[in-house]
Design a protein around this motif. Structure first.
Motif, PDB file in Angstrom:
ATOM      1  N   ALA A 258      38.446  43.308  31.668  1.00 42.41           N
ATOM      2  CA  ALA A 258      39.059  43.259  32.992  1.00 42.41           C
ATOM      3  C   ALA A 258      38.363  42.199  33.834  1.00 42.41           C
ATOM      4  CB  ALA A 258      38.969  44.605  33.673  1.00 42.41           C
ATOM      5  N   VAL A 259      39.146  41.257  34.366  1.00 43.42           N
ATOM      6  CA  VAL A 259      38.621  40.186  35.200  1.00 43.42           C
ATOM      7  C   VAL A 259      39.353  40.215  36.529  1.00 43.42           C
ATOM      8  CG1 VAL A 259      38.345  37.695  35.448  1.00 43.42           C
ATOM      9  CG2 VAL A 259      38.060  38.757  33.209  1.00 43.42           C
ATOM     10  N   VAL A 260      38.604  40.126  37.626  1.00 41.06           N
ATOM     11  CA  VAL A 260      39.213  40.113  38.950  1.00 41.06           C
ATOM     12  C   VAL A 260      39.876  38.767  39.187  1.00 41.06           C
ATOM     13  CG1 VAL A 260      38.795  40.330  41.425  1.00 41.06           C
ATOM     14  CG2 VAL A 260      37.505  41.735  39.814  1.00 41.06           C
ATOM     15  N   ILE A 261      41.128  38.790  39.598  1.00 43.48           N
ATOM     16  CA  ILE A 261      41.860  37.579  39.966  1.00 43.48           C
ATOM     17  C   ILE A 261      42.414  37.791  41.367  1.00 43.48           C
ATOM     18  CG2 ILE A 261      42.441  36.993  37.586  1.00 43.48           C
ATOM     19  CD1 ILE A 261      45.209  38.217  38.079  1.00 43.48           C
ATOM     20  N   GLY A 262      43.154  36.838  41.869  1.00 43.04           N
ATOM     21  CA  GLY A 262      43.724  36.980  43.202  1.00 43.04           C
ATOM     22  C   GLY A 262      44.648  38.175  43.294  1.00 43.04           C
ATOM     23  N   TYR A 263      44.390  39.083  44.231  1.00 41.67           N
ATOM     24  CA  TYR A 263      45.226  40.248  44.485  1.00 41.67           C
ATOM     25  C   TYR A 263      45.338  41.168  43.272  1.00 41.67           C
ATOM     26  CZ  TYR A 263      46.513  37.497  48.540  1.00 41.67           C
ATOM     27  OH  TYR A 263      46.470  36.753  49.697  1.00 41.67           O
ATOM     28  N   GLY A 264      44.210  41.430  42.628  1.00 35.46           N
ATOM     29  CA  GLY A 264      44.230  42.373  41.526  1.00 35.46           C
ATOM     30  C   GLY A 264      43.264  41.988  40.433  1.00 35.46           C
ATOM     31  N   SER A 265      43.500  42.533  39.261  1.00 36.59           N
ATOM     32  CA  SER A 265      42.696  42.222  38.086  1.00 36.59           C
ATOM     33  C   SER A 265      43.616  42.080  36.887  1.00 36.59           C
ATOM     34  CB  SER A 265      41.645  43.315  37.836  1.00 36.59           C
ATOM     35  OG  SER A 265      42.272  44.559  37.569  1.00 36.59           O
ATOM     36  N   GLN A 266      43.071  41.528  35.820  1.00 32.51           N
ATOM     37  CA  GLN A 266      43.872  41.258  34.639  1.00 32.51           C
ATOM     38  C   GLN A 266      42.971  41.353  33.418  1.00 32.51           C
ATOM     39  OE1 GLN A 266      45.763  37.419  34.749  1.00 32.51           O
ATOM     40  NE2 GLN A 266      47.431  38.024  33.399  1.00 32.51           N
ATOM     41  N   ASP A 267      43.515  41.853  32.308  1.00 31.13           N
ATOM     42  CA  ASP A 267      42.748  41.866  31.064  1.00 31.13           C
ATOM     43  C   ASP A 267      42.362  40.448  30.701  1.00 31.13           C
ATOM     44  OD1 ASP A 267      42.995  44.556  30.922  1.00 31.13           O
ATOM     45  OD2 ASP A 267      44.537  44.583  29.360  1.00 31.13           O
ATOM     46  N   LYS A 268      41.111  40.306  30.269  1.00 29.14           N
ATOM     47  CA  LYS A 268      40.631  38.966  29.942  1.00 29.14           C
ATOM     48  C   LYS A 268      41.496  38.308  28.875  1.00 29.14           C
ATOM     49  CE  LYS A 268      36.562  36.319  28.554  1.00 29.14           C
ATOM     50  NZ  LYS A 268      36.803  35.307  29.593  1.00 29.14           N
ATOM     51  N   LYS A 269      41.991  39.104  27.952  1.00 27.81           N
ATOM     52  CA  LYS A 269      42.804  38.534  26.885  1.00 27.81           C
ATOM     53  C   LYS A 269      44.085  37.902  27.418  1.00 27.81           C
ATOM     54  CE  LYS A 269      45.078  42.985  26.101  1.00 27.81           C
ATOM     55  NZ  LYS A 269      45.195  44.148  25.207  1.00 27.81           N
ATOM     56  N   GLU A 270      44.495  38.312  28.649  1.00 27.60           N
ATOM     57  CA  GLU A 270      45.734  37.795  29.228  1.00 27.60           C
ATOM     58  C   GLU A 270      45.515  36.599  30.141  1.00 27.60           C
ATOM     59  OE1 GLU A 270      48.415  41.847  29.486  1.00 27.60           O
ATOM     60  OE2 GLU A 270      47.194  41.287  31.218  1.00 27.60           O
ATOM     61  N   ILE A 271      44.266  36.276  30.448  1.00 26.35           N
ATOM     62  CA  ILE A 271      43.977  35.193  31.380  1.00 26.35           C
ATOM     63  C   ILE A 271      44.396  33.853  30.781  1.00 26.35           C
ATOM     64  CG2 ILE A 271      42.146  33.948  32.586  1.00 26.35           C
ATOM     65  CD1 ILE A 271      42.651  36.615  33.804  1.00 26.35           C
ATOM     66  N   THR A 272      45.161  33.091  31.554  1.00 24.89           N
ATOM     67  CA  THR A 272      45.625  31.780  31.085  1.00 24.89           C
ATOM     68  C   THR A 272      45.130  30.656  31.979  1.00 24.89           C
ATOM     69  OG1 THR A 272      47.692  32.209  32.286  1.00 24.89           O
ATOM     70  CG2 THR A 272      47.678  32.644  29.919  1.00 24.89           C
ATOM     71  N   SER A 273      44.207  30.952  32.868  1.00 24.74           N
ATOM     72  CA  SER A 273      43.619  29.948  33.749  1.00 24.74           C
ATOM     73  C   SER A 273      42.112  29.900  33.517  1.00 24.74           C
ATOM     74  CB  SER A 273      43.915  30.294  35.214  1.00 24.74           C
ATOM     75  OG  SER A 273      45.303  30.366  35.452  1.00 24.74           O
ATOM     76  N   ALA A 274      41.465  28.957  34.182  1.00 26.68           N
ATOM     77  CA  ALA A 274      40.012  28.830  34.073  1.00 26.68           C
ATOM     78  C   ALA A 274      39.363  29.789  35.061  1.00 26.68           C
ATOM     79  CB  ALA A 274      39.589  27.391  34.347  1.00 26.68           C
ATOM     80  N   VAL A 275      39.034  30.970  34.582  1.00 28.97           N
ATOM     81  CA  VAL A 275      38.439  32.027  35.400  1.00 28.97           C
ATOM     82  C   VAL A 275      37.167  32.495  34.708  1.00 28.97           C
ATOM     83  CG1 VAL A 275      38.764  34.316  36.412  1.00 28.97           C
ATOM     84  CG2 VAL A 275      40.701  32.747  36.233  1.00 28.97           C
ATOM     85  N   VAL A 276      36.083  32.633  35.482  1.00 27.60           N
ATOM     86  CA  VAL A 276      34.797  33.062  34.927  1.00 27.60           C
ATOM     87  C   VAL A 276      34.295  34.257  35.714  1.00 27.60           C
ATOM     88  CG1 VAL A 276      32.399  32.426  34.472  1.00 27.60           C
ATOM     89  CG2 VAL A 276      34.225  30.740  34.152  1.00 27.60           C
ATOM     90  N   GLY A 277      33.909  35.324  34.992  1.00 27.18           N
ATOM     91  CA  GLY A 277      33.324  36.501  35.619  1.00 27.18           C
ATOM     92  C   GLY A 277      31.828  36.563  35.351  1.00 27.18           C
ATOM     93  N   VAL A 278      31.061  36.865  36.400  1.00 24.11           N
ATOM     94  CA  VAL A 278      29.606  36.968  36.265  1.00 24.11           C
ATOM     95  C   VAL A 278      29.194  38.366  36.722  1.00 24.11           C
ATOM     96  CG1 VAL A 278      27.380  35.962  36.872  1.00 24.11           C
ATOM     97  CG2 VAL A 278      29.410  34.509  36.764  1.00 24.11           C
ATOM     98  N   LYS A 279      28.445  39.069  35.859  1.00 25.94           N
ATOM     99  CA  LYS A 279      28.011  40.437  36.124  1.00 25.94           C
ATOM    100  C   LYS A 279      26.550  40.454  36.582  1.00 25.94           C
ATOM    101  CE  LYS A 279      32.007  41.887  34.640  1.00 25.94           C
ATOM    102  NZ  LYS A 279      33.023  42.354  35.594  1.00 25.94           N
TER     103      LYS A 279
END
Length: 997
Positions: A112-133
């Motif tokens: 699960a990765v936070v994106i604009g106005y919600g979150s999305q499964d990482k496997k579904e991400i099609t943009s350059a998005v990086v999550g840092v824990k």
């Protein structure tokens, strides 16, 4: 005769059964107890499963992560597992108590990765998005959330040259995206758009997600051109009735580092310097070791359908100079409540921050380096005591006692900020959710500046001066979204999002400065200053408002977890643009596919190429640029009689001409990327290549008064300048990131993570619009003495932004004079560029039993810096009798240069560097306390060493000019290390983290 044989048989059988039971009980009397911990955070893991390998016997850990399990003689191995963690096997041996540190499962956590106005499964991400824990954050005395990410995300550059604890960090994502004040990424804090980093303490942050490309950021429309950073604060309690209390406290010692070598008093006199008869190490007199203290405390838990988290964070950060530091108190309360079987959910986030800063004039660092080493600090003469408070001062150009400068000037700032956010969600249907969020973000600044009557630099000539400044900002945002998710077929899933928003912002401020006091009274008695007009005085105030209205939508498609498509569009109308161009449209599209779901990819467990394209905009730093606003001119005495005052007025001047066509700055970005996993995701990473075209950048250009105004037909220019959409830029870059999860099979485990970025430097495509504009823009004069009329940064159409130009040094004459390639400005050569060709970060995490070790290397290459200390104070020129000289590895000694300092190629240095930026050694103490869940002790250090050929104060990248306060031109003059740079510091931190039940 009675037959006792049956009774004896029964007794024997009973005894045998009893003995068997006793033996069985004795065989099982051995047990093992232990605690299951999170290896990264040191927190207990409740609900973890502890099984005896090869059996069905096991148990679960309690709320404190503890367990007890009976054993049988043949039991040899325990298997410990929990969702989100890697399953671990532990040898039992002769142990009766044990502590297991579970490592987080990277693949599971990143689903699960936070994106604009919600979150999305990482496997579904099609943009350059990086999550840092949190386990990936930088450690030590981290006072600003930006520090957590420094060097952690490819393409994200976070810099703060020098060691001033009051200075903000320069944050840029994929280079420069605007000339204006919004060059830093948009911050979205718990869903609140445009929040300040001052509203959150680093200790409260649960995760940070970076939307790097235009496709991911386009959902934020006019505010997303510089990228978007999404911050989620500490999650609330989830276990019914459980309460977790965490206290983290540490102390930090800061020491000055990397001081530029200078002449001793004896060497200075031998070189012909003026001898005042003393021997003073001015830097030692100015600076000292600094101690800082931080304590964070939080409590979280749940009851019924309610969850809560409250935290208090106190920081006392001190600089290496007395009178430099800040004190911060941040409090936060997060509440959530579910109703109607959790179909209706409420969230309230409240944050309050009080920040008090105290600063000195940074010029004190310059004078501490170059002030005459034979001068005393104090002078016991009547004039010195009466005029300068007993400090040694002389009437020489650019010659100020640094200790006096630090003590006789004072600058303070108080910042109060609060962020209030209220959110409600309602599930109309199981797959249809309506949400609404309202937030208020307020910031109030109060500044005080004071120059003593005996301050030789300013106050002496002004007979004392004091100033008070207020700046207030209030922002209100309302947004509502509707989210719909449906399976269109057995394999095709669709998620739709639609929304609307309104943002209202108001800025106002006040400034007053007076001079000529009878006594030093400071800013709390401005009425004590006799003179309120002319030099060293000011009275001004301002106020402005703007509104931004938005409509947006997004559609995501997932076909069989194999093909993924996302498309979004946002329309925004902004009141601060010209009447003809107040609305902008920002579309985005991206597509990706995981090839491992289609083909046998061998060693690849994930191979997901993706392509995206997005358009984003940028708001101006002021809502008045298009309006042709009027301002105050000079005081006018209508009759010229100084004895009359009722005829004195302030005239009106027009600051710029109106522009009805002024519009958004626009960035169009194309991104090609690949997310990959290898060896069952033991190795994970991503590769990205992007190109971006930025157009219609705002700039203030000169025009001819009286000429027709092309942006306001039928009218004429009444001012000498107009704000227009002027420049076009092009940039590109390559980004790589990879991590290997736990190398090693024994007790020692190593997790390395590497990222780097290679930039295709920003090219200026255009600096004109129609007949208006420039072929080049020149900025950044080195300064005085003698170098304040020749700019050294040239921005030319068709060339890179930030090029450094000047004469090339060809050598020296026998008597130590420069031999330069030219003395004509039009013949200057390109000597370097202030922006880097690349940056990298390399993180290493080691685990060994209860021990953990993390260290982090960071660096940049391909950028040049003008070393201003060498550029002014290296030569044995006529000024060397007044100022001390710097002596570096690059200082020529044969011959000794006697030329008057003149900017040339020898002072432009390659500033590439590698720095051990951060290291931490921690130990998780075993505890069986009924009230203590975990105890962790750690030691951290920052800026341990730097490998570089640069001989100045700090080789850190300078993305703008620290002495240029114009937000629209400062970004056009990178690559200069000014003489007022705060010295570097090296930090050592000792701390403890305790979790209570």
């Amino acid at each position: 005769m009675t037959n006792y044989l049956p009774n004896l048989k029964s007794l024997a059988l009973t005894i045998a059964l009893t003995l068997s039971a006793i033996l069985a009980v004795n065989a099982q009397s051995r047990s093992i107890s232990g605690t299951v911990m999170d290896a990264g955070l040191g927190d207990p893991v409740p609900g973890a499963t502890v099984m005896v390998k090869g059996t069905t016997r096991g148990t679960a850990t309690d709320v404190d992560g503890k367990f007890t399990l009976p054993l049988q003689p043949e039991d040899q191995v325990l298997v410990i597992s929990f969702v989100g963690y890697l399953t671990q096997e532990v040898e039992i041996g002769n142990q009766s108590t044990i502590t297991i540190n579970l490592e987080e499962d990277i693949q599971s956590l990143e689903e699960a990765v936070v994106i604009g106005y919600g979150s999305q499964d990482k496997k579904e991400i099609t943009s350059a998005v990086v999550g840092v824990k949190p386990e990936d954050f930088n450690r030590g005395n981290v006072s600003n959330p930006a520090q957590l990410l420094q060097g952690k995300v490819a393409g994200l550059s976070i810099t703060r040259p020098g060691g001033n604890p009051n200075n903000a960090f320069n944050v840029r994502l994929r280079g420069l995206s605007t000339f204006g004040a919004n060059s830093s990424p948009l911050i979205v804090l718990d869903g609140v758009i445009g929040a300040s980093l001052e509203n959150v303490d680093p200790n409260d942050i649960q995760s940070i997600d970076v939307l790097k490309d235009g496709s991911a950021a386009a959902i934020y429309g006019a505010r997303g051109s510089s990228g978007v950073i999404l911050i989620t604060t500490t999650k609330q309690g989830k276990r019914e009735g459980a309460t977790n209390v965490t206290v983290n406290s540490f102390a930090t010692l800061d020491k000055a580092a990397n001081l530029i070598p200078i002449l001793s008093a004896e060497e200075f006199v031998e070189r012909g310097g003026t001898d005042f008869g003393s021997e003073t190490d001015w830097r030692e007199e100015l600076i000292d070791d600094a101690m800082s203290f931080t304590t964070n405390a939080s409590i979280s838990g749940s009851f019924g359908n309610s969850n809560y988290m409250a935290s208090v964070n106190y920081r006392d950060n001190n600089g290496i100079v007395n009178g430099v530091g800040n004190e911060r108190l941040n409090t936060r309360l997060n509440l959530s409540q579910g109703a109607l079987n959790n179909r209706l959910r409420f969230n309230v986030n409240l944050s309050f921050t009080n920040l008090a800063k105290e600063s000195i004039n940074d010029a004190a660092f310059r004078y501490a380096t170059i002030y005459n080493p034979t001068a005393p600090i104090y002078e016991d003469t009547e004039d010195a005591i009466e005029d300068f408070g007993g400090y040694f001062q002389r009437n020489l150009f650019d010659f100020y006692n640094p200790v006096a400068l630090a003590n006789q000037q004072k600058f303070v700032e108080e910042v109060k900020s609060n962020l209030l956010s209220y959110r409600a969600e309602f599930d109309i249907l199981s797959n249809l959710t309506l949400s609404a969020q309202y937030s208020q973000d307020r910031k109030n600044e109060l500044l005080g500046n004071f120059w003593s009557m005996q301050d030789y630099q300013v106050g002496f000539g002004a007979a004392g001066s004091a100033e008070r400044i207020t700046r207030d900002r209030a922002q209100r945002i309302f947004e509502s979204t509707l989210r719909y998710e449906i399976d269109l077929s057995d394999k095709l899933n669709m998620t739709l999002l639609g929304g609307a928003g309104m943002q209202f912002t108001k800025n106002e401020g006040f400034r007053a400065r007076v001079r000529q006091y009878l006594f030093d009274q400071g800013w709390n008695n401005l009425g004590g200053g006799a003179i309120r007009v002319g030099n060293f005085t000011e009275v001004s105030s301002y106020a402005n408002e703007d509104q931004l209205n938005s409509l947006f939508g997004r559609a995501n498609f997932n076909w069989d977890n194999t093909f993924f498509v996302s498309a979004s569009v946002r329309s925004e109308t902004y009141s601060g643009f010209g009447a003809n161009n107040q609305t902008g449209i920002f579309p985005a599209f991206s597509v990706g596919s995981d090839f491992t779901q289609i083909f046998d990819m061998g060693l690849f467990s994930q191979f997901k190429p993706r392509v995206s394209y997005g358009v984003t905009g940028n708001l101006p730093p002021s809502p008045t640029l298009a309006l042709g606003v009027f301002g105050n001119g000079n005081r006018i005495d209508l009759d010229g009689d100084p004895l009359t005052q009722n005829d004195i007025f302030v005239g009106i001047v027009q600051n710029s001409n109106p522009n009805r066509d002024l519009k958004w700055e626009t960035k169009k970005e194309f991104n090609v990327g690949l997310d990959f996993g290898m060896f069952n995701n033991k190795v994970t990473g991503s590769v990205d290549y992007y190109t971006r075209n930025i157009s219609d950048l705002l700039f203030n250009v000169p025009v001819a008064p009286g000429a027709p105004n092309p942006f306001d037909p039928g009218r004429f220019n009444t001012a000498s300048s107009t704000w227009i959409n002027l420049a076009d830029l092009r940039a590109a870059g390559f980004e790589f990131a990879a991590s290997v999860n736990q190398i090693g099979n024994g007790k020692l485990k190593w997790t390395p993570t590497l990222n780097f970025t290679i930039y295709d430097k920003t090219t200026i495509e255009s600096l004109s619009a129609g007949d208006l504009g420039f072929e080049e823009l020149r900025f950044a004069t080195p300064g005085s003495p003698g170098q304040n009329n020749i700019p050294i940064i040239y921005n030319r159409v068709g060339e890179n932004l930030g090029d450094i130009y000047g004469p090339r040094l060809l050598g020296y004459t026998e008597d130590g004079q420069y031999i330069l390639s030219t003395t004509k400005e039009d013949e200057y050569e390109k000597l370097g560029n202030g922006l880097p060709k690349g940056e990298f970060g390399f993180t290493n995490s080691f685990m060994y039993g209860q021990w953990s070790l993390n260290f982090f290397l960071r660096g940049a290459w391909g950028h040049d810096l003008y070393n201003s200390y060498r550029g002014f104070y290296e030569n044995n020129d006529p000024g060397a009798v007044t100022w001390n000289s710097v002596i570096t590895d690059k200082t020529p000694t044969n011959p000794l240069v006697v030329s008057t300092q003149t900017f040339n190629s020898s002072y432009v240095e390659d500033a590439s560097f590698i720095r051990l930026d951060n290291a931490e050694l921690g130990y998780n103490v075993k505890t069986n306390s009924a009230n203590l869940s975990s105890l962790r002790i750690y030691f951290a250090a920052q800026n341990l060493f730097t490998i570089t050929g640069y001989t100045g104060i700090d080789p850190e990248v300078r993305t703008n000019d620290s002495e240029n306060l114009d937000a629209f031109t400062s970004a056009l003059s990178p690559g200069i290390e000014r003489r007022n740079t705060y010295f570097q510091t090296r930090s050592f931190t000792m701390g403890v983290t305790v979790n209570f039940k």
